[in-house]
Design an enzyme around this catalytic site. Sequence first.
Site, short mmCIF file in Angstrom:
data_model
loop_
_atom_site.label_atom_id
_atom_site.label_comp_id
_atom_site.label_asym_id
_atom_site.label_seq_id
_atom_site.Cartn_x
_atom_site.Cartn_y
_atom_site.Cartn_z
N ASP A 43 0.83 -1.20 0.00
CA ASP A 43 0.00 0.00 0.00
C ASP A 43 0.87 1.25 0.00
O ASP A 43 1.76 1.40 0.85
CB ASP A 43 -0.90 -0.01 1.24
CG ASP A 43 -1.78 1.24 1.34
OD1 ASP A 43 -2.92 1.19 0.87
OD2 ASP A 43 -1.31 2.27 1.86
N TYR A 48 2.52 10.14 -0.20
CA TYR A 48 3.65 9.58 0.54
C TYR A 48 4.99 9.93 -0.11
O TYR A 48 6.04 9.75 0.49
CB TYR A 48 3.54 8.06 0.65
CG TYR A 48 2.35 7.52 1.39
CD1 TYR A 48 1.47 8.35 2.07
CD2 TYR A 48 2.08 6.15 1.40
CE1 TYR A 48 0.36 7.85 2.74
CE2 TYR A 48 0.99 5.63 2.06
CZ TYR A 48 0.13 6.49 2.73
OH TYR A 48 -0.97 5.97 3.37
N LYS A 68 -3.21 5.92 -4.06
CA LYS A 68 -4.35 6.77 -3.70
C LYS A 68 -4.27 8.14 -4.37
O LYS A 68 -3.18 8.67 -4.61
CB LYS A 68 -4.40 6.95 -2.18
CG LYS A 68 -4.33 5.66 -1.38
CD LYS A 68 -4.39 5.92 0.12
CE LYS A 68 -4.04 4.67 0.90
NZ LYS A 68 -2.60 4.39 0.92
N HIS A 99 -8.24 9.33 -1.40
CA HIS A 99 -7.58 9.30 -0.09
C HIS A 99 -8.44 9.89 1.03
O HIS A 99 -8.47 9.35 2.14
CB HIS A 99 -6.24 10.04 -0.19
CG HIS A 99 -5.22 9.56 0.78
ND1 HIS A 99 -3.87 9.54 0.49
CD2 HIS A 99 -5.32 9.08 2.03
CE1 HIS A 99 -3.20 9.07 1.54
NE2 HIS A 99 -4.06 8.79 2.48
N ASN A 232 5.31 -8.67 12.23
CA ASN A 232 3.92 -8.42 11.84
C ASN A 232 3.35 -9.58 11.03
O ASN A 232 2.20 -9.99 11.22
CB ASN A 232 3.83 -7.13 11.02
CG ASN A 232 4.10 -5.89 11.83
OD1 ASN A 232 4.09 -5.90 13.06
ND2 ASN A 232 4.36 -4.79 11.14
#
Length: 265
Positions: A43, A48, A68, A99, A232
């Site tokens: 993602d 960003y 996005k 977004h 994770n």
Amino acid sequence: MTDLTLNDGRTMPQLGMGTFKIPDAHVAAIVRRGLDIGYRLVDTAAIYNNERGVGDGYKGADAFLTTKLWNDRHRDAEAALDESLALLGVEAVDLYLIHWPVPAAGDHVEAWKSVVALREAGKAKSIGVSNFLPEHLDAIIDATGVAPAVNQIELHPNFQQRALRDYHADKGIVTQSWSPLGQGGPLLKDPVIAGIAEKHGRSAAQVVIAWHLAHGLSVIPKAADAEHLSDNFASSDLTLDTEDMAAIDGLDREDGRIGPDPATF
């Protein structure tokens, strides 16, 4: 790794890797490492400023790629996506999200119409939104007859968004959690989370991610190094029992939001 079925008939990996705040110069190595570990969803977003690096790391991968549309491009979505595709080095993304709704600007319905057209043109295989509230979702669905496949929202044990999740379930929209660890810190040190982690011999982060997965949520935790990526990812084989889930469900707070309020941002 579990896949979720989207309302357009496609599937999306339930667990992915987020890249928020990972600099463009470093993100390629992180993405490559994540893909090597076994992640199949990456993602990113135009805002960003790391799409080029994400694309370098993603190159040649058989994985699900999301980016996005930023707030200042709601009336220029096709050009914005073309720019993202060029940076990512792909002909289409698997998922393109608006977004934020930015309701004060009033352009989110027009943006959604453009995003629907981009799916029809083949530049985005699936389409969705991020941070949309029910009133924003009603507006875009009523205008187009097309429900987003995904709504990516702030969601973590301190801010569980149950009413919005119920709305999503009614419309067949997948809920995807951003900031799923509550930006770490206090949440991961919460005695409830810490106790469950000790009980299972796992990390606090794994417990929280496993809670998201058990609720059927898609989740995209960010990790900026190999150790956290691996930690994770290991949450995917952790099974929480009914008592664990109820205890974490009890951490929801009315004041739990960390990020901006979509109604005013």
